[in-house]
Design an enzyme around this catalytic site. Structure first.
Site, mmCIF file in Angstrom:
data_model
loop_
_atom_site.group_PDB
_atom_site.id
_atom_site.type_symbol
_atom_site.label_atom_id
_atom_site.label_comp_id
_atom_site.label_asym_id
_atom_site.label_seq_id
_atom_site.Cartn_x
_atom_site.Cartn_y
_atom_site.Cartn_z
ATOM 1 N N THR A 1 -35.911 -0.637 72.829
ATOM 2 C CA THR A 1 -37.090 -1.488 72.639
ATOM 3 C C THR A 1 -38.326 -0.742 73.133
ATOM 4 O O THR A 1 -39.359 -0.690 72.447
ATOM 5 C CB THR A 1 -36.922 -2.830 73.381
ATOM 6 O OG1 THR A 1 -35.762 -3.496 72.864
ATOM 7 C CG2 THR A 1 -38.139 -3.716 73.205
ATOM 8 N N ASN B 1 -28.632 -3.097 62.040
ATOM 9 C CA ASN B 1 -27.773 -3.677 63.075
ATOM 10 C C ASN B 1 -27.044 -4.938 62.628
ATOM 11 O O ASN B 1 -26.087 -5.355 63.256
ATOM 12 C CB ASN B 1 -28.598 -3.968 64.325
ATOM 13 C CG ASN B 1 -29.869 -4.734 64.029
ATOM 14 O OD1 ASN B 1 -30.744 -4.231 63.323
ATOM 15 N ND2 ASN B 1 -29.978 -5.946 64.528
ATOM 16 N N SER C 1 -30.428 4.335 72.109
ATOM 17 C CA SER C 1 -30.181 3.484 73.273
ATOM 18 C C SER C 1 -28.799 3.735 73.863
ATOM 19 O O SER C 1 -27.833 3.964 73.124
ATOM 20 C CB SER C 1 -30.302 2.019 72.834
ATOM 21 O OG SER C 1 -29.957 1.156 73.904
ATOM 22 N N THR D 1 -40.443 6.934 87.816
ATOM 23 C CA THR D 1 -39.289 7.647 88.361
ATOM 24 C C THR D 1 -38.092 7.478 87.434
ATOM 25 O O THR D 1 -37.793 6.369 86.996
ATOM 26 C CB THR D 1 -38.941 7.096 89.766
ATOM 27 O OG1 THR D 1 -40.088 7.288 90.603
ATOM 28 C CG2 THR D 1 -37.734 7.801 90.361
ATOM 29 N N CYS E 1 -30.977 -17.607 67.051
ATOM 30 C CA CYS E 1 -31.579 -18.656 67.876
ATOM 31 C C CYS E 1 -32.999 -18.257 68.229
ATOM 32 O O CYS E 1 -33.221 -17.533 69.185
ATOM 33 C CB CYS E 1 -30.788 -18.853 69.152
ATOM 34 S SG CYS E 1 -29.182 -19.595 68.863
#
Ligand SMILES: *Cc1c(COP(=O)(O)O)cnc(C)c1O
Length: 419
Positions: A89, A168, A216, A257, A343
């Site tokens: 994202t 996806n 990801s 970091t 949803c």
């Protein structure tokens, strides 16, 4: 009553335990080998990779650089082209907004497609509020974009094309190489959200002319909360405006970091995927086809969403027509899969990806996404197939629509009472 209506008992399926996970596009279980690689970086090797003046820092930095190389190797990049983020994202936001801001002088037009993940669509919507023009290409009934549409959409203000590698929900693989070639011919930057493709199918940023790519950790058996952005350094050199400032880490593109254990895990996950891809994709394709064949041979009025010709190994998205979606999900609630319903807030909306293929609301709601992954077994596939068949047959026995169709009544010719 048909035979399949006899209850399905999990005890008859060796090694199968409930609840059963078959939702590997949402997230994947971490591979134990990944966890093992990460462990030392939570404890003894806890240094900050930005600490340049002592051994703890060097040790962490070395681990981060090794991960960069493991990731780069999997996608045909060089390690200097890998920027670490908190997940795809963030990678997508950094790519879309960072490129839009950096190249604004050159133009304000961006092209993407309707079936992208929200992590692409929402940043695009924000840019539209800020004076950018975004074209959302439609997809054909098979889920793929039409290259001619893309050609027509490009103009002299186009600075960026962002088209996902593999979807996806429906698992279709876009013609990435062709899109990349076209973008390079026109001098337009090409970004791809490759979260579902990396580690599953071959991805090569050179051969495919990809300029910027998001990936990801948790979709490839690595940890959650870590991802990467590949940013091309030559032919062309792509520049990106940082979205997070504060110290100039990651060559000024993403401060903060570094999550060293997470990065080590992402690197290891990429290494394993690269080594095992050929074997794993063959195994998952066979399992997926087994599931598909069982469902298709026992049930009528089912159809597959997304072309099977260009398709991810572990994905099967199927609609069970004349079955009420919520009842179907309820009937198989010991199996973790995704439905064609999303949803959004409190309401149950049909999936916008399935709608984009031309599916009606009812059919979209009665669709299921099966996501097979590294830890699924053949016994699990058999259980899932038998269970779904059992539930669908039972629900259809209660369905007046299905009765009518079986009797040969054309539903489209019926005048329904107003409701
Ligand atoms: C999961 C997913 C994302 C989001 O990735 P996170 O790392 O969870 O932020 C983006 N795009 C696609 C296609 C995905 O499947």
């Amino acid at each position: 009553m048909s035979n399949a209506a006899a209850s399905i008992d999990v005890a008859n399926y060796p090694g199968v335990h409930l609840p059963l996970y078959m939702d590997n596009h949402a997230t994947t279980q971490m591979d134990p080998r990944v966890l093992e690689a990460m462990m030392p970086y939570f404890t003894g090797k806890f240094g900050n990779a930005a600490s340049r003046n002592h051994a703890f820092g060097w040790e962490a930095e070395q681990a981060v650089e090794q991960a960069r190389e493991q990731i780069a190797k999997l996608i045909g990049a060089t390690s200097k082209e890998i920027i670490f983020t908190s997940g795809a994202t963030e990678s997508n936001n950094l790519a879309i907004k960072g490129i839009a801001e950096m190249y604004r002088e050159r133009g304000n037009h961006i092209i993407t497609q309707v079936s992208e993940h929200k992590a692409i669509l929402d940043p695009c919507k924000r840019l539209e509020k800020n004076g950018f023009r975004v074209t959302y290409l439609p997809v054909k009934a098979d889920g793929l974009i039409d290259i001619e549409d893309l050609k027509r959409a490009m103009d002299d203000k186009t600075i960026l094309v962002s088209i996902m590698f593999a979807n996806n929900e429906i698992g279709v693989i876009q013609p990435i190489e062709e899109i990349g070639k076209l973008c390079h011919e026109r001098g337009v930057i090409f970004h791809t959200d490759a979260v579902q493709a990396v580690g599953k199918i071959p991805v090569d940023v050179q051969a495919m002319n990809i300029d910027v790519l998001s990936l990801s950790g948790h979709k490839i058996y690595g940890p959650k909360g870590v991802g990467a952005l590949y940013v091309r350094r030559r032919n062309p050199r792509v520049q990106i405006n940082a979205q997070i400032d504060g110290g100039g880490h990651e060559r000024g593109m993403r401060s903060g970091t570094l999550n060293v254990p997470g990065i080590v895990g992402l690197g290891k996950a990429c290494e394993i995927s690269g080594q095992e891809m050929a074997e794993e994709s063959a195994r998952l394709t066979a399992l997926r086809d087994r599931l598909k064949n069982k469902l298709e041979s026992s049930l009528d009025y089912v159809h597959i969403n997304g072309t099977m010709e260009h398709h991810l190994p572990g994905n099967l998205n199927m609609s069970f027509v004349y079955v009420e979606g919520e009842s179907l999900l309820m009937g198989i609630n010991d199996i973790a899969v995704s439905s064609g319903s999303a949803c959004t807030s409190a309401t149950l909306e049909p999936s916008y990806v399935l709608k984009a293929l031309g599916l009606g609301d009812d059919v979209a709601h009665s669709s299921i996404r099966f996501g097979l992954g590294r830890f699924n077994t053949q016994a699990e596939v058999d259980y899932v197939a038998d269970k779904v068949i059992d539930v669908v047959l039972k629900l259809r026995e209660l369905s007046p629509l299905y009765e009518m169709v079986k009797e040969g009544i054309d539903l489209s010719k019926i005048e329904w009472a107003a409701h």
